[in-house]
Design a protein around this motif. Sequence first.
Motif, PDB file in Angstrom:
ATOM      1  N   LEU A 222      27.131  40.466  48.537  1.00 58.47           N
ATOM      2  CA  LEU A 222      26.265  39.830  47.538  1.00 58.47           C
ATOM      3  C   LEU A 222      27.073  39.259  46.382  1.00 58.47           C
ATOM      4  O   LEU A 222      26.783  38.165  45.887  1.00 58.47           O
ATOM      5  N   GLY A 223      28.098  39.998  45.922  1.00 61.56           N
ATOM      6  CA  GLY A 223      28.897  39.526  44.796  1.00 61.56           C
ATOM      7  C   GLY A 223      29.577  38.204  45.097  1.00 61.56           C
ATOM      8  O   GLY A 223      29.570  37.287  44.273  1.00 61.56           O
ATOM      9  N   TRP A 224      30.169  38.092  46.298  1.00 58.87           N
ATOM     10  CA  TRP A 224      30.840  36.849  46.670  1.00 58.87           C
ATOM     11  C   TRP A 224      29.836  35.709  46.814  1.00 58.87           C
ATOM     12  O   TRP A 224      30.102  34.586  46.377  1.00 58.87           O
ATOM     13  N   ARG A 225      28.673  35.973  47.396  1.00 59.44           N
ATOM     14  CA  ARG A 225      27.679  34.930  47.573  1.00 59.44           C
ATOM     15  C   ARG A 225      27.192  34.394  46.230  1.00 59.44           C
ATOM     16  O   ARG A 225      27.007  33.171  46.062  1.00 59.44           O
ATOM     17  N   PHE A 226      26.992  35.279  45.269  1.00 63.41           N
ATOM     18  CA  PHE A 226      26.546  34.856  43.943  1.00 63.41           C
ATOM     19  C   PHE A 226      27.554  33.896  43.311  1.00 63.41           C
ATOM     20  O   PHE A 226      27.180  32.861  42.740  1.00 63.41           O
ATOM     21  N   ILE A 227      28.831  34.231  43.407  1.00 65.68           N
ATOM     22  CA  ILE A 227      29.867  33.380  42.808  1.00 65.68           C
ATOM     23  C   ILE A 227      30.019  32.075  43.579  1.00 65.68           C
ATOM     24  O   ILE A 227      30.107  30.990  42.986  1.00 65.68           O
ATOM     25  N   ARG A 228      30.014  32.152  44.914  1.00 64.80           N
ATOM     26  CA  ARG A 228      30.240  30.968  45.745  1.00 64.80           C
ATOM     27  C   ARG A 228      29.167  29.909  45.516  1.00 64.80           C
ATOM     28  O   ARG A 228      29.444  28.703  45.570  1.00 64.80           O
ATOM     29  N   GLU A 229      27.941  30.341  45.244  1.00 65.43           N
ATOM     30  CA  GLU A 229      26.841  29.398  45.057  1.00 65.43           C
ATOM     31  C   GLU A 229      26.831  28.756  43.677  1.00 65.43           C
ATOM     32  O   GLU A 229      25.982  27.916  43.401  1.00 65.43           O
ATOM     33  N   ARG A 230      27.761  29.143  42.816  1.00 59.29           N
ATOM     34  CA  ARG A 230      27.838  28.599  41.455  1.00 59.29           C
ATOM     35  C   ARG A 230      29.249  28.045  41.229  1.00 59.29           C
ATOM     36  O   ARG A 230      30.165  28.785  40.863  1.00 59.29           O
ATOM     37  N   PRO A 231      29.442  26.743  41.441  1.00 61.46           N
ATOM     38  CA  PRO A 231      30.787  26.147  41.391  1.00 61.46           C
ATOM     39  C   PRO A 231      31.519  26.386  40.079  1.00 61.46           C
ATOM     40  O   PRO A 231      32.746  26.515  40.066  1.00 61.46           O
ATOM     41  N   GLY A 232      30.783  26.436  38.978  1.00 63.05           N
ATOM     42  CA  GLY A 232      31.437  26.669  37.692  1.00 63.05           C
ATOM     43  C   GLY A 232      32.101  28.030  37.641  1.00 63.05           C
ATOM     44  O   GLY A 232      33.255  28.165  37.206  1.00 63.05           O
ATOM     45  N   LEU A 233      31.378  29.062  38.082  1.00 64.18           N
ATOM     46  CA  LEU A 233      31.953  30.408  38.107  1.00 64.18           C
ATOM     47  C   LEU A 233      33.076  30.504  39.130  1.00 64.18           C
ATOM     48  O   LEU A 233      34.079  31.196  38.901  1.00 64.18           O
ATOM     49  N   LEU A 234      32.928  29.816  40.248  1.00 66.11           N
ATOM     50  CA  LEU A 234      33.977  29.816  41.264  1.00 66.11           C
ATOM     51  C   LEU A 234      35.255  29.182  40.715  1.00 66.11           C
ATOM     52  O   LEU A 234      36.366  29.661  40.954  1.00 66.11           O
ATOM     53  N   GLY A 235      35.102  28.096  39.953  1.00 67.12           N
ATOM     54  CA  GLY A 235      36.257  27.460  39.327  1.00 67.12           C
ATOM     55  C   GLY A 235      36.919  28.361  38.301  1.00 67.12           C
ATOM     56  O   GLY A 235      38.150  28.435  38.232  1.00 67.12           O
ATOM     57  N   LEU A 236      36.107  29.057  37.495  1.00 65.95           N
ATOM     58  CA  LEU A 236      36.658  30.005  36.531  1.00 65.95           C
ATOM     59  C   LEU A 236      37.438  31.111  37.231  1.00 65.95           C
ATOM     60  O   LEU A 236      38.496  31.538  36.765  1.00 65.95           O
ATOM     61  N   LEU A 237      36.900  31.571  38.357  1.00 69.87           N
ATOM     62  CA  LEU A 237      37.561  32.626  39.115  1.00 69.87           C
ATOM     63  C   LEU A 237      38.913  32.153  39.656  1.00 69.87           C
ATOM     64  O   LEU A 237      39.914  32.884  39.591  1.00 69.87           O
ATOM     65  N   ALA A 238      38.958  30.929  40.180  1.00 70.98           N
ATOM     66  CA  ALA A 238      40.219  30.384  40.690  1.00 70.98           C
ATOM     67  C   ALA A 238      41.243  30.255  39.567  1.00 70.98           C
ATOM     68  O   ALA A 238      42.429  30.585  39.739  1.00 70.98           O
ATOM     69  N   PHE A 239      40.796  29.790  38.408  1.00 74.82           N
ATOM     70  CA  PHE A 239      41.687  29.658  37.255  1.00 74.82           C
ATOM     71  C   PHE A 239      42.212  31.026  36.821  1.00 74.82           C
ATOM     72  O   PHE A 239      43.420  31.194  36.571  1.00 74.82           O
ATOM     73  N   SER A 240      41.319  32.010  36.746  1.00 71.63           N
ATOM     74  CA  SER A 240      41.730  33.355  36.330  1.00 71.63           C
ATOM     75  C   SER A 240      42.728  33.961  37.312  1.00 71.63           C
ATOM     76  O   SER A 240      43.658  34.665  36.904  1.00 71.63           O
ATOM     77  N   SER A 241      42.535  33.690  38.597  1.00 71.84           N
ATOM     78  CA  SER A 241      43.462  34.216  39.602  1.00 71.84           C
ATOM     79  C   SER A 241      44.868  33.661  39.393  1.00 71.84           C
ATOM     80  O   SER A 241      45.861  34.401  39.475  1.00 71.84           O
ATOM     81  N   ALA A 242      44.944  32.364  39.109  1.00 71.94           N
ATOM     82  CA  ALA A 242      46.255  31.754  38.862  1.00 71.94           C
ATOM     83  C   ALA A 242      46.900  32.325  37.599  1.00 71.94           C
ATOM     84  O   ALA A 242      48.085  32.663  37.582  1.00 71.94           O
ATOM     85  N   VAL A 243      46.106  32.452  36.534  1.00 69.83           N
ATOM     86  CA  VAL A 243      46.628  32.992  35.276  1.00 69.83           C
ATOM     87  C   VAL A 243      47.121  34.424  35.462  1.00 69.83           C
ATOM     88  O   VAL A 243      48.171  34.815  34.950  1.00 69.83           O
ATOM     89  N   ASN A 244      46.359  35.224  36.208  1.00 72.25           N
ATOM     90  CA  ASN A 244      46.766  36.608  36.439  1.00 72.25           C
ATOM     91  C   ASN A 244      48.084  36.684  37.200  1.00 72.25           C
ATOM     92  O   ASN A 244      48.928  37.545  36.936  1.00 72.25           O
ATOM     93  N   LEU A 245      48.254  35.793  38.161  1.00 70.24           N
ATOM     94  CA  LEU A 245      49.508  35.753  38.912  1.00 70.24           C
ATOM     95  C   LEU A 245      50.688  35.519  37.981  1.00 70.24           C
ATOM     96  O   LEU A 245      51.694  36.235  38.014  1.00 70.24           O
ATOM     97  N   PHE A 246      50.568  34.514  37.106  1.00 71.87           N
ATOM     98  CA  PHE A 246      51.664  34.194  36.193  1.00 71.87           C
ATOM     99  C   PHE A 246      51.887  35.323  35.184  1.00 71.87           C
ATOM    100  O   PHE A 246      53.030  35.678  34.871  1.00 71.87           O
ATOM    101  N   THR A 247      50.777  35.895  34.675  1.00 67.37           N
ATOM    102  CA  THR A 247      50.884  36.938  33.651  1.00 67.37           C
ATOM    103  C   THR A 247      51.573  38.185  34.187  1.00 67.37           C
ATOM    104  O   THR A 247      52.377  38.812  33.491  1.00 67.37           O
TER     105      THR A 247
END
Length: 455
Positions: A222-247
């Motif tokens: 359910l958690g993944w489906r909620f995020i996947r259906e909302r492109p804005g949140l999905l984009g934020l998640l992708a950005f956060s993943s990249a930032v976390n990698l660098f940090t």
Amino acid sequence: MTSTSRRAVTNPIHVFSLIWLGQLVSSLGTGLTQFSVGVFVYQNSDSVTEYSLASFFGFLPMMLLAPLAGSLVDRRNRQRVMLLADLGAIATVMLMWGLVTADRSGLWSLRSWHFYLPLAMGSACSTFRTLAFSASTALLIPKQHLGRANGLIELAIGAGQLLSPVLAGVLVVKIGLEGVLLINISTYLCALGALLCVLIPQPPLDEDARRGRPPLRTDIVLGWRFIRERPGLLGLLAFSSAVNLFTVLVTVLITPLVLSFASPSTLGWVVTCAGSGMLFGGVTMGVWGGPKRRVLGLLGANLVAGMALWAAAMPASVFLFAGAAFVFMFTSPVATGSSQAIWQTKVPPAIQGRVFATRRMLALAAPPLAALLAGPLADRVFDPWMARDGLLADSVGRLLGTGPGRGIALLYVILGLLLVVSVLAACLSPRIRAVEDELPDALLPPPTPLQGQHG
């Protein structure tokens, strides 16, 4: 109603304040342990790889257990989840204390890798507690003040990072690593006591819960489906993943970089400066609450962080590095508080545990790999390139310097560039820019004390 529940603090603001105070104290103890164990591992192995492996095992449970933890947080009483997590953390520190005591008594020889399992266990407990507290915050704090609340949470973490290195440097000499671990246990007991004094409200049941709980696997999806259906949140998640990698690459390599040109006591001072930045960033967010458009706070803070990394990579200077570390960590509460407020506002409270767990799992998928690769990259690639007779000694070496630690400095330059490029890419995404306008706010009624109980 039991007499215990009547005595419990139920005013939402007071509940949040007491839990936050317990977290502030336990953050100090955790910081003492992390700094002391980190220095022990590096000095006893003299290997960036072994040091980064400790970080790897600290991150791995955060990713692997997040889906299960999120589902359990939504299925179970969130206060009990936090209590059990604190008890588990106490047991973990006691295990480390036993390992160190056995070594001091001559019962066996302690090695760096002996800390890997306890670090993973502590990380697992932290995953459950963090998700439960994060999902409960929206039930305790009005949505217009979520930025301030998240800033205070970051402030508690920053206070630990500020005071712990200085105290650890003194305490390890005076009472040894065993004593530091005992102090950490006492701070967890304070957090446990704060939880026992309050009553955390539980979210209303969602439709799935009213029809009967679905299988755990369905709950996790359910958690993944909620995020996947909302492109804005999905984009934020992708950005956060990249930032976390660098940090993670940055934070894992701070210790070996500073120790390449300074003493452990100087490292403590540098880490204290970084903690000061996080502390002041948390205070700033606690008072200010972040910009009205929170996505601008998230992106702007990370842009500044990228530029701070370039300053940190300049030829070895304690004062320049400490200043860059201050700025880099100052941006963390601003970025984290802004991002967290967006998610808490847009996700219904009843499913925040599952959605936040999915978000946590995906955002932290890269950091364990980063922690695993940080040591080999530094030891086998970048440090040889930046040696006095290395491949880049006569080019990049003229700007950054050559010798021990300069390979990590070059990696910092690359990570700063990648962070800035990620921010620019997010700015060009219309879904990320408009995430606060396109998604409706979840209904968050003003929190009130539970009926019949007094705070």
